[in-house]
Design an enzyme around this catalytic site. Structure first.
Site, PDB file in Angstrom:
ATOM      1  CG  HIS A   1     -11.416  -5.921   6.234  1.00 45.98           C
ATOM      2  ND1 HIS A   1     -10.516  -6.487   7.097  1.00 45.98           N
ATOM      3  CD2 HIS A   1     -11.020  -6.304   4.996  1.00 45.98           C
ATOM      4  CE1 HIS A   1      -9.632  -7.187   6.412  1.00 45.98           C
ATOM      5  NE2 HIS A   1      -9.914  -7.092   5.131  1.00 45.98           N
TER       6      HIS A   1
ATOM      7  CD  GLU B   1      -1.962  -2.323   1.347  1.00 43.25           C
ATOM      8  OE1 GLU B   1      -0.848  -2.641   1.821  1.00 43.25           O
ATOM      9  OE2 GLU B   1      -2.875  -3.154   1.175  1.00 43.25           O
TER      10      GLU B   1
END
Lengths: 327, 315
Positions: free
Chosen positions: A129, A60
């Site tokens: 999440h 990321e």
């Protein structure tokens, strides 16, 4: 004008901008062959090829950083983070580089890029999440932050974000991807001021992302069952935050309730409350109130998850308390 | 020589409190810095770490504006917004010094991607230290650069210390040049104290990048003669070690080689030195005379004016 789902509206915006501008590329984990974890980029690999729809490794910070460098080099990357929580791995690039470089080099370098990411609860994705980081991501100066709640806004705002010369963080809500709505032929071009999505007289309710829809439901119930007329506002952008529209509304309704899924401390509602308190103190007939996500990581069990998220009844009850006192 | 004098003077000025914050000097590392700059072509771009006064000057940034940046003045390279760690000189294709160790490595990787996308030719050089070599960004970017066939040189400027921790104490293996191999990236280690050798190797590496459209890893072994920053008491290394390295002063090595080749005439070195002295003296005068940035610049260049950007200070 046609009806489409939020994910198709986003897909349309990506396709339109890629057709319009050869320099627009997409980068992200599983956005190509897989079509995106939430299928937002579905079909684009086939249409534009692997050179413009780039599947990336799970890196990321480097994906976002590579996007920043590519943007400095004059192309326009649109990056998908699979969820907002994964973007925390890229906070160095987002804050220290993406948002900082234009200022740090005194305007000699620009970073035209978009960082899209879905967040929010409701799918039992658990404590890593499902969060809502609008407040965290809008905290740092230098990047803009958009948060559309309808397919029409999603299409218009994503297109405008891609065309913009500034870095834009673009928050999407997982639960809204399947929502349908009318999308006009010609999209709104921006600026995206806060939008009064329901007019009312007794209280202003500001909802962020999915909470706009809950606020609208609550407003219907308040009107029908309690004779309370609620004005509902969708801020649409948290940076810049158009508090003028909210202040104007409060100067008519004299009451304010903010609703967000994010955590309470330093949340979007706190910022709105602070501004309204400073600019419209004399207009207020009741204390400003906030409804936020519970101050815990998002739990997995469905009952706990729902308990951690604001519900329509919470909005109704709180609005009644503000308007009627007691309860 | 100009960089050496610049750095020496910057160190002196820091001690006189003319410069704030941190000041990281590159004295001893000039051969690597100048070797890179001398090899760069018209389409090659350079990204650097927080120790990059020398990189900026080597690609042509005026010493007076670099000094003004260190002084935090309006005429600084970035108007006093960045300071010592954040120099920038686009005319010389130096796209910045970056204060987060290893933070610029993805930027350089992305820049190389933009070169490929735009079909401009050229390559990107990303200079970083042995300390940064252990950041996750390096392995992430080696992987992406190799997979995407990017024309980039990962140029590891190994000065043997990540701040006060020696390479032996921060790295399981100090053969940094081998770290590209798992990603199918060729690597090489050279003497970073010899400017001619650095230039020749970087040139060859650049040509490899152009021709094969592949990344390359180049480790230059060098040494910083001064502390990590100007406020470093250097408790982590022996004076004798520093003295030993100083025998390999890159300016001395260059001068000796040039003399041997008959390309440096008697007295020329002294002439260069006194020119550099005069230039840096003038740079300090310039920086001293430059005003502090206007208060109106505080919020300037935060956003590019656009339909979405904030219209007033309240964002």
């Amino acid at each position: 004008m046609s009806e489409m789902r939020m994910r198709d509206a986003l897909n349309l915006a990506l396709r339109e901008e890629m057709e319009r501008d050869e320099s627009v590329i997409l980068m992200g984990e599983d956005i190509g062959v897989f079509g995106g974890a939430f299928k937002v980029t579905d079909g684009l690999l086939k249409e534009f090829g692997a050179e413009r729809v780039m599947d990336t490794p799970i890196s990321e910070n480097s994906i976002v950083g590579a996007g920043v460098g590519a943007a400095m080099g004059g192309i326009r990357p649109v990056i998908e983070m699979m969820t907002v929580n994964f973007a925390l791995l890229a906070m160095d690039q987002m804050v220290n580089h993406m948002a900082t470089i234009p200022y740090m080099f005194n305007g000699q370098s620009q970073v035209p890029m978009v960082l899209r990411m879905p967040g929010g609860g409701g799918h039992q994705l658990g404590p890593t999440h499902s969060h809502s980081f609008g407040a965290i991501f809008s905290h740092a100066p230098g990047a803009l932050l958009l948060c559309p709640s309808t397919p029409a806004d999603a299409r218009a705002m994503l297109g405008a974000a891609i065309r913009d010369p500034n870095p834009v963080i673009f928050l999407e809500h997982e639960t809204l991807y399947g929502d349908r709505g009318e999308v006009p032929e010609t999209p709104e071009e921006g600026p995206f001021a806060a939008k009064v999505v329901r007019a009312g007289e007794d209280i202003t309710i500001v909802g962020v992302l999915r909470m706009v829809h809950l606020a609208l439901e609550a407003a219907e119930i308040l009107q029908r069952d309690h004779g309370i007329s609620a004005e509902v506002i969708d801020p649409r952008s948290l940076r810049p935050l158009d508090s003028d529209t909210i202040v104007e509304s409060v100067s008519r309704t004299h009451r304010l309730l903010t609703v967000e899924e994010g955590w309470p401390k330093g949340g979007a509602g706190a910022e709105i409350a602070s501004r309204v308190g400073a600019e419209a103190f004399d207009e207020l007939d009741a204390p400003i109130e906030r409804i936020c996500g519970a101050d815990v990581p998002m739990p997995y069990a469905s009952n706990l998850e729902q308990l951690a998220m604001p519900q329509t009844e919470d909005i109704v009850d709180r609005a009644r308390r503000i308007c009627e006192g007691g309860i | 020589m100009r960089i050496r004098r610049f750095e020496e003077e910057a160190g002196r000025q820091y001690k006189r409190a003319k410069a704030g914050g941190f000041l990281h000097l590159g004295i001893g590392e000039e051969a690597t810095i100048v070797g890179i700059a001398e090899a760069m072509g018209e389409e090659d771009y350079l990204f650097g770490s927080y120790r990059t006064h020398g990189h900026a000057i080597a690609v042509g940034a005026p010493t007076n504006r670099a000094m003004a940046e260190i002084f935090g003045r309006a005429d600084g390279l970035v108007g006093g917004k960045g300071g010592s760690m954040h120099m920038y000189w686009k005319e010389g294709r130096f796209l910045g010094g970056y204060g987060i160790v290893g933070g610029h490595i993805p930027l350089a990787t992305g820049y190389a991607l933009s070169q490929v996308r735009r079909g401009t030719g050229g390559a990107t050089i990303c200079s970083f230290g042995d300390g940064a070599a252990n950041t996750g960004n390096v392995s992430e970017c080696l992987n992406m650069a190799s997979m995407w066939d990017l024309p980039i040189i990962f140029l590891l400027q190994n000065n043997r210390y990540g701040m006060g921790t020696s390479a032996e104490r921060h790295s399981a293996s100090t053969d940094f040049w081998e770290r590209g191999a798992p990603f199918d990236i060729k690597g090489e280690r050279i003497d970073g104290m010899n400017v001619l050798r650095v230039r020749e190797t970087v040139l060859a590496a650049l040509h490899y990048c152009y021709e094969h459209r592949r990344p390359y890893l180049l480790e230059c072994e060098t040494y910083r003669f001064e502390g990590h920053s100007a406020a470093d008491p250097e408790v982590y290394r022996e004076r004798a070690e520093v003295e030993e390295w100083k025998k390999r002063d890159p300016i001395h090595i260059w001068a000796e080689e040039m003399k041997e080749a008959g390309q440096l005439q008697e007295g020329r070195l002294e002439e260069i030195r006194s020119q550099a002295d005069a230039e840096i003296e003038e740079a300090v005068r310039f920086a001293d005379a430059s005003p502090q940035p206007a208060e109106s610049t505080l919020t300037e260049h935060l956003y590019v004016p656009s339909p979405l950007a904030p219209r007033k200070e309240k964002a």
